[in-house]
Enzyme design. Sequence first.
Site, PDB file in Angstrom:
ATOM      1  N   TYR A  69      25.220 -24.688-105.241  1.00  0.00           N
ATOM      2  CA  TYR A  69      26.349 -24.026-105.908  1.00  0.00           C
ATOM      3  C   TYR A  69      26.958 -22.952-105.014  1.00  0.00           C
ATOM      4  CZ  TYR A  69      25.277 -26.427-110.298  1.00  0.00           C
ATOM      5  OH  TYR A  69      25.077 -27.388-111.262  1.00  0.00           O
ATOM      6  N   LEU A 108      32.799 -28.115-121.958  1.00  0.00           N
ATOM      7  CA  LEU A 108      34.213 -27.987-122.355  1.00  0.00           C
ATOM      8  C   LEU A 108      35.080 -28.770-121.375  1.00  0.00           C
ATOM      9  CD1 LEU A 108      34.136 -24.177-123.267  1.00  0.00           C
ATOM     10  CD2 LEU A 108      34.043 -26.134-124.838  1.00  0.00           C
ATOM     11  N   GLY A 160      34.869 -28.979-118.280  1.00  0.00           N
ATOM     12  CA  GLY A 160      35.178 -28.241-117.053  1.00  0.00           C
ATOM     13  C   GLY A 160      36.473 -27.440-117.173  1.00  0.00           C
TER      14      GLY A 160
HETATM   15  P1  NAP Z   1      32.719 -25.848-118.867  1.00  0.00           P
HETATM   16  O1  NAP Z   1      32.312 -24.809-119.851  1.00  0.00           O
HETATM   17  O2  NAP Z   1      33.032 -27.211-119.368  1.00  0.00           O
HETATM   18  O3  NAP Z   1      33.971 -25.344-118.031  1.00  0.00           O
HETATM   19  C1  NAP Z   1      34.055 -24.025-117.593  1.00  0.00           C
HETATM   20  C2  NAP Z   1      35.500 -23.764-117.197  1.00  0.00           C
HETATM   21  O4  NAP Z   1      36.279 -23.772-118.383  1.00  0.00           O
HETATM   22  C3  NAP Z   1      35.635 -22.442-116.526  1.00  0.00           C
HETATM   23  O5  NAP Z   1      36.626 -22.554-115.510  1.00  0.00           O
HETATM   24  C4  NAP Z   1      36.124 -21.540-117.647  1.00  0.00           C
HETATM   25  O6  NAP Z   1      36.932 -20.493-117.178  1.00  0.00           O
HETATM   26  C5  NAP Z   1      36.932 -22.512-118.478  1.00  0.00           C
HETATM   27  N1  NAP Z   1      36.948 -22.112-119.897  1.00  0.00           N
HETATM   28  C6  NAP Z   1      35.874 -21.906-120.695  1.00  0.00           C
HETATM   29  N2  NAP Z   1      36.277 -21.547-121.933  1.00  0.00           N
HETATM   30  C7  NAP Z   1      37.625 -21.517-121.890  1.00  0.00           C
HETATM   31  C8  NAP Z   1      38.615 -21.217-122.848  1.00  0.00           C
HETATM   32  N3  NAP Z   1      38.295 -20.863-124.114  1.00  0.00           N
HETATM   33  N4  NAP Z   1      39.909 -21.313-122.489  1.00  0.00           N
HETATM   34  C9  NAP Z   1      40.253 -21.668-121.227  1.00  0.00           C
HETATM   35  N5  NAP Z   1      39.352 -21.960-120.250  1.00  0.00           N
HETATM   36  C10 NAP Z   1      38.037 -21.881-120.595  1.00  0.00           C
HETATM   37  O7  NAP Z   1      31.529 -25.933-117.833  1.00  0.00           O
HETATM   38  P2  NAP Z   1      31.437 -26.179-116.225  1.00  0.00           P
HETATM   39  O8  NAP Z   1      31.672 -24.888-115.553  1.00  0.00           O
HETATM   40  O9  NAP Z   1      32.238 -27.363-115.807  1.00  0.00           O
HETATM   41  O10 NAP Z   1      29.914 -26.572-116.128  1.00  0.00           O
HETATM   42  C11 NAP Z   1      28.931 -25.705-116.712  1.00  0.00           C
HETATM   43  C12 NAP Z   1      27.677 -25.697-115.919  1.00  0.00           C
HETATM   44  O11 NAP Z   1      27.115 -27.012-115.871  1.00  0.00           O
HETATM   45  C13 NAP Z   1      27.812 -25.306-114.445  1.00  0.00           C
HETATM   46  O12 NAP Z   1      27.883 -23.906-114.246  1.00  0.00           O
HETATM   47  C14 NAP Z   1      26.544 -25.879-113.873  1.00  0.00           C
HETATM   48  O13 NAP Z   1      25.467 -24.999-114.122  1.00  0.00           O
HETATM   49  C15 NAP Z   1      26.344 -27.142-114.708  1.00  0.00           C
HETATM   50  N6  NAP Z   1      26.786 -28.360-113.981  1.00  0.00           N
HETATM   51  C16 NAP Z   1      25.826 -29.286-113.678  1.00  0.00           C
HETATM   52  C17 NAP Z   1      26.185 -30.450-113.023  1.00  0.00           C
HETATM   53  C18 NAP Z   1      25.119 -31.457-112.707  1.00  0.00           C
HETATM   54  O14 NAP Z   1      25.397 -32.427-111.985  1.00  0.00           O
HETATM   55  N7  NAP Z   1      23.916 -31.281-113.207  1.00  0.00           N
HETATM   56  C19 NAP Z   1      27.521 -30.698-112.671  1.00  0.00           C
HETATM   57  C20 NAP Z   1      28.486 -29.733-113.005  1.00  0.00           C
HETATM   58  C21 NAP Z   1      28.101 -28.573-113.682  1.00  0.00           C
HETATM   59  P3  NAP Z   1      36.492 -18.947-117.396  1.00  0.00           P
HETATM   60  O15 NAP Z   1      35.388 -18.667-116.429  1.00  0.00           O
HETATM   61  O16 NAP Z   1      37.764 -18.221-117.066  1.00  0.00           O
HETATM   62  O17 NAP Z   1      36.082 -18.780-118.819  1.00  0.00           O
END
Ligand code: NAP
Length: 303
Positions: free
Chosen positions: A56, A215, A217
């Site tokens: 990461y 969400l 991403g």
């Molecule tokens: P997510 O919660 O689906 O997306 C997060 C993104 O959405 C951030 O950019 C966030 O921005 C935005 N967001 C959240 N709430 C919002 C709202 N109410 N309105 C507008 N934008 C909003 O999760 P993700 O970051 O894609 O993934 C979460 C975690 O999963 C990662 O940190 C990682 O630990 C894990 N992951 C694992 C894998 C794997 O292969 N195992 C792959 C990808 C990810 P803000 O920061 O501005 O809120």
Amino acid sequence: MGVSQIAIAANSLICSRLALGVWRLAEWQMQPRERVAFIETALELGITTIDHADIYGNYTCEGLFGDALALKPGLRDQMQLITKCDIKLVSANRPEHTIKHYDTSQAHIVASVENSLNQLRTDRVDLLLLHRPDPLMDADETAEALMDLKQAGKILHVGVSNFQPSQFDLLASRLNFPIVTNQVEFSVTHLTPLYDGTFDQCQRLRIAPMAWSPLGGGDLFQSDSPSAKRLRSALQTIGEQLGNATIDQVALAWILRHPANIIPVLGTGKRDRLQSAAAAAQLQLSREQWFYILAASTGAPVP
Ligand code: NAP
């Protein structure tokens, strides 16, 4: 009320019902003390499970998090640290990598865990995940590396990520302890694990899967696709029925409603959004509301 805790497998690791993922930590531009405050907010809300990977932030996020822990070492024992290994990125921070690939060799797994422990400034990770299935995985060799690390107390539990059930079964057949989770992409915008046997396997084994990008991403909020528009409208409708819950809260409650006890891995870097997510863990969707959202995702009622 804080987020509840759950044993992700029988007699196994206790995790919070919502985890915090720190994939985007380097983008959040926080000073070390702000990072500490953000971690403390998560812990105060009961979000105690923190999801890392070696890669990461181009191999920087574990170190950024470790810097925060060094400022307040007492925080370490209040959380469960997850990290991952096996993806090798082409990166200025790893000049020896010539192509992006996977590596589940014993040498790489052991070296990767040692590095993660150093970066995170801890003596053990609570849960190590193999990040992606490696087509060249020699199950005997990989299992031996994992069993040795567990025996040494450097990793307390083992899980997988993005594994098909057959890949999960292969690795499980060589380990002398159970695999405790499969972390997969799952949300209202990404339904695959409902249908490819992943969640069936988790329920059969009574292990809690984890949902990454819960969400979508962020696509859920930004995308102009017909499906995203339908979903926003449906989530809003259900949110109103639930007493003005927001669409992100309903999207998380939809994941939590599944009987496999799926743990959403939150990706936000905003404290107010963590608070909003924690409140979502209290929402209860009816079966009809759950199917209403499923139909908005697929564009049609179930057959
Ligand atoms: P997510 O919660 O689906 O997306 C997060 C993104 O959405 C951030 O950019 C966030 O921005 C935005 N967001 C959240 N709430 C919002 C709202 N109410 N309105 C507008 N934008 C909003 O999760 P993700 O970051 O894609 O993934 C979460 C975690 O999963 C990662 O940190 C990682 O630990 C894990 N992951 C694992 C894998 C794997 O292969 N195992 C792959 C990808 C990810 P803000 O920061 O501005 O809120």
